[in-house]
Design an enzyme around this catalytic site. Structure first.
Site, PDB file in Angstrom:
ATOM      1  CB  CYS A 252      -1.016  -0.102   1.194  1.00 43.94           C
ATOM      2  SG  CYS A 252      -1.947  -1.333   1.032  1.00 43.94           S
TER       3      CYS A 252
HETATM    4  N1  LIG Z   1      -2.843  -6.038   1.973  1.00 44.91           N
HETATM    5  C1  LIG Z   1      -3.280  -5.030   2.502  1.00 44.91           C
HETATM    6  O1  LIG Z   1      -2.889  -4.687   3.668  1.00 44.91           O
HETATM    7  C2  LIG Z   1      -4.440  -4.015   2.014  1.00 44.91           C
HETATM    8  C3  LIG Z   1      -4.972  -2.961   2.720  1.00 44.91           C
HETATM    9  C4  LIG Z   1      -5.781  -2.076   2.285  1.00 44.91           C
HETATM   10  C5  LIG Z   1      -6.219  -2.173   1.104  1.00 44.91           C
HETATM   11  N2  LIG Z   1      -5.465  -3.023   0.123  1.00 44.91           N
HETATM   12  C6  LIG Z   1      -5.786  -2.882  -1.280  1.00 44.91           C
HETATM   13  O2  LIG Z   1      -6.746  -4.079  -1.565  1.00 44.91           O
HETATM   14  C7  LIG Z   1      -6.332  -4.686  -2.797  1.00 44.91           C
HETATM   15  C8  LIG Z   1      -6.255  -6.051  -2.991  1.00 44.91           C
HETATM   16  O3  LIG Z   1      -4.738  -6.352  -1.995  1.00 44.91           O
HETATM   17  P1  LIG Z   1      -4.470  -7.354  -1.233  1.00 44.91           P
HETATM   18  O4  LIG Z   1      -3.410  -7.169  -0.663  1.00 44.91           O
HETATM   19  O5  LIG Z   1      -5.538  -8.323  -0.912  1.00 44.91           O
HETATM   20  O6  LIG Z   1      -4.005  -8.384  -2.628  1.00 44.91           O
HETATM   21  P2  LIG Z   1      -3.636  -9.996  -2.663  1.00 44.91           P
HETATM   22  O7  LIG Z   1      -2.507 -10.215  -3.751  1.00 44.91           O
HETATM   23  O8  LIG Z   1      -3.031 -10.746  -1.190  1.00 44.91           O
HETATM   24  O9  LIG Z   1      -4.946 -10.702  -3.102  1.00 44.91           O
HETATM   25  C9  LIG Z   1      -5.310 -10.457  -4.294  1.00 44.91           C
HETATM   26  C10 LIG Z   1      -6.277 -11.778  -4.847  1.00 44.91           C
HETATM   27  O10 LIG Z   1      -6.661 -11.457  -6.072  1.00 44.91           O
HETATM   28  C11 LIG Z   1      -6.588 -12.510  -7.006  1.00 44.91           C
HETATM   29  N3  LIG Z   1      -6.707 -12.054  -8.365  1.00 44.91           N
HETATM   30  C12 LIG Z   1      -5.791 -11.460  -9.320  1.00 44.91           C
HETATM   31  N4  LIG Z   1      -6.383 -11.306 -10.404  1.00 44.91           N
HETATM   32  C13 LIG Z   1      -7.550 -11.693 -10.138  1.00 44.91           C
HETATM   33  C14 LIG Z   1      -8.731 -11.771 -11.205  1.00 44.91           C
HETATM   34  N5  LIG Z   1      -8.582 -11.285 -12.433  1.00 44.91           N
HETATM   35  N6  LIG Z   1      -9.920 -12.219 -11.076  1.00 44.91           N
HETATM   36  C15 LIG Z   1     -10.034 -12.607  -9.897  1.00 44.91           C
HETATM   37  N7  LIG Z   1      -9.036 -12.649  -8.731  1.00 44.91           N
HETATM   38  C16 LIG Z   1      -7.851 -12.421  -9.104  1.00 44.91           C
HETATM   39  C17 LIG Z   1      -5.191 -13.139  -6.796  1.00 44.91           C
HETATM   40  O11 LIG Z   1      -4.941 -14.256  -7.203  1.00 44.91           O
HETATM   41  C18 LIG Z   1      -5.103 -12.872  -5.204  1.00 44.91           C
HETATM   42  O12 LIG Z   1      -5.489 -14.130  -4.639  1.00 44.91           O
HETATM   43  C19 LIG Z   1      -5.493  -3.918  -3.539  1.00 44.91           C
HETATM   44  O13 LIG Z   1      -5.788  -2.801  -4.167  1.00 44.91           O
HETATM   45  C20 LIG Z   1      -4.650  -3.308  -2.264  1.00 44.91           C
HETATM   46  O14 LIG Z   1      -3.955  -1.959  -2.533  1.00 44.91           O
HETATM   47  C21 LIG Z   1      -4.589  -4.007   0.732  1.00 44.91           C
END
Ligand SMILES: NC(=O)c1ccc[n+]([C@@H]2O[C@H](COP(=O)([O-])OP(=O)(O)OC[C@H]3O[C@@H](n4cnc5c(N)ncnc54)[C@H](O)[C@@H]3O)[C@@H](O)[C@H]2O)c1
Length: 436
Positions: free
Chosen positions: A273
């Protein structure tokens, strides 16, 4: 026009099927929360191995216990790679990655591919919610036209909202339920349905006037962090030159009961992030002829931190009559922050590369990362070194990059020849400890 009240009622009576698209750090805790309050949840992901694991009741994220996943499996949670099943869901909550590409511009491919993948299966009565962090305008510019492509009308028979995720992995003080959730709808009807979706699961839902306002809220939160961390990292360099301990200063300033929020310096920014999200706004602001100078400046300061730590390491070795070239250096903590196993954008990895580039022999120890994982741009064939007295003493220096609670700090202090401390763990000045 569908009966919006019927849609709202379906969420209130918990009869709705919740679809979570993207089962990662954000999607999984949300799935568990909806499951815990009695909703059936369908998780959709493109990664077959994750789906198989989850369906087998296993977890692939350290701080999410497998027991929680297997309990969810027994009580109405299922994962699939079959996007056709999106049509079964009453809500589709998109939690997919939003990284930067190699030019440090937003990589919207995950959001766009996901929306394209669910598009053929959208139907009247559904609510689509984007949770991925992104620039203001994404929901309107990228999701709205796609959702309406097949003839559905947003606000009339399908609903579109943006609600940013505020998950803080590894923070025991907050959980999905207790973190207030900001939400913006494309129309007032969208907002109403979106609130009905989220208020079941979250104690406090915070409505804002548009999807753009909600998108910008998330960016402001993370830019606020990036800029303040940049400020305190700059203050660290000044304090160091003046012979002042910046950690002592921050702690003293934090006793002010108003008008000051403590941020601590470190070896650089990490995670999915804070190093990334601010540049989503930088990119979008250019379209409006604007420069986001605070973001650029803090980015510059924060990105220079691994080099600063390296400089301190070389100074310390120099004082001991050694060159970095040929020295054995142990990096402590390669996850990007303490007590988690997430290595995305970790500055520790950059420090390891810098050490190697100067001819140092690098190793690492991290109780949360037993084997250095395959990463897109970095690779080390290494596994975590045991932190025994003998092993610690065998290195020319250790660099404390991530201050996991599991480290034995007294043992490290007693046995390491030289400690380069980028986290302010050692406050008492000692000959073999260097602040970085
Ligand atoms: N990790 C954090 O602490 C956090 C906190 C707040 C916001 N975010 C935001 O949330 C969002 C997700 O982050 P995350 O950390 O959960 O990511 P992540 O990589 O842990 O998870 C994303 C998931 O999406 C899947 N994916 C990818 N392409 C896809 C598609 N086309 N269709 C379906 N699934 C698909 C991946 O296989 C993965 O399992 C990002 O925008 C991030 O900036 C993350």
């Amino acid at each position: 026009m569908t009966d919006m009240n019927a849609v709202v009622e379906k969420f209130k009576s918990r009869q709705a099927l919740i679809g979570i698209v993207g089962l990662g750090y954000v999607g999984l805790p949300l799935m568990l929360r909806y499951n815990a309050i009695g909703f059936n949840v369908l998780g959709i992901d493109i990664d077959q191995s994750k789906v198989d694991k989850l369906n087998a009741g296993q977890s692939y994220i350290e701080h999410i216990p497998a027991a929680n996943i297997s309990k969810a499996r027994e009580t109405g949670f299922e994962a699939t790679v079959d996007f056709k099943r999106a049509s079964e869901c009453d809500a589709l909550i998109l939690c997919v990655p939003t990284p930067l590409n190699k030019y440090r511009e937003p990589d919207m491919s995950f959001v766009i591919n996901t929306t394209d993948a669910i598009k053929p299966y959208l139907r009247a009565g559904q609510v689509v919610s984007l949770e991925s962090t992104t620039y203001p305008g994404t929901t309107e510019e990228e999701l709205l036209p796609r959702v309406q492509e097949g003839g559905l009308v947003v606000g009339e028979n399908i609903y579109l909202v943006y609600s940013p995720e505020r998950e803080d992995p590894g923070n025991p003080n907050f959980e999905t339920r207790t973190i207030p959730k900001v939400i913006g709808g494309h129309t007032p009807n969208c907002l109403e349905v979106g609130i009905a979706l989220y208020e079941q699961a979250i104690d406090q839902v915070v409505p804002v006037s548009s999807t753009k306002a909600a998108e910008m809220t998330k960016l402001l939160e993370n830019i606020h962090r990036a800029v303040n961390i940049g400020l305190v990292n700059e203050m660290k360099i000044v304090a160091d030159r003046m012979g002042i301990d910046i950690f002592e200063v921050v702690d003293a300033a934090a006793t002010k009961p108003f008008g000051f929020t403590p941020y601590y310096p470190g070896p650089g920014l990490g995670g999915h992030c804070i190093p990334i999200d601010p540049f989503y706004l930088t990119w979008k602001a250019r379209e409006y002829g604007l420069h986001t100078r605070f973001i650029e400046l803090s980015g510059e300061v924060n990105q220079a931190m691994p080099e600063y730590v390296l400089g301190k390491l070389m100074d310390g070795l120099n004082d001991a009559g050694k060159a970095l070239k040929g020295s054995r250096v142990l990096v402590l903590g390669i996850a990007y922050k303490k007590n988690v196993d997430d290595m995305r954008e970790s500055p520790s990895v950059e420090i390891m590369e810098l050490i190697e580039a100067k001819g140092g022999v690098v190793a690492y120890s991290d109780p949360h990362v037993p084997v250095f994982p395959k990463m897109r741009e970095h690779h080390f064939e290494l596994s975590s070194e045991p932190l025994t007295a003998e092993n610690l003493a065998s290195f020319d220096a250790v660099v404390l990059a991530t201050d996991h609670d599991k480290f034995d700090y007294a043992l490290i202090e007693a046995k390491a020849k030289l400690i380069v401390d980028s986290r302010g763990k050692y406050r008492t000045p000692t000959a073999h400890i260097i602040k970085a």
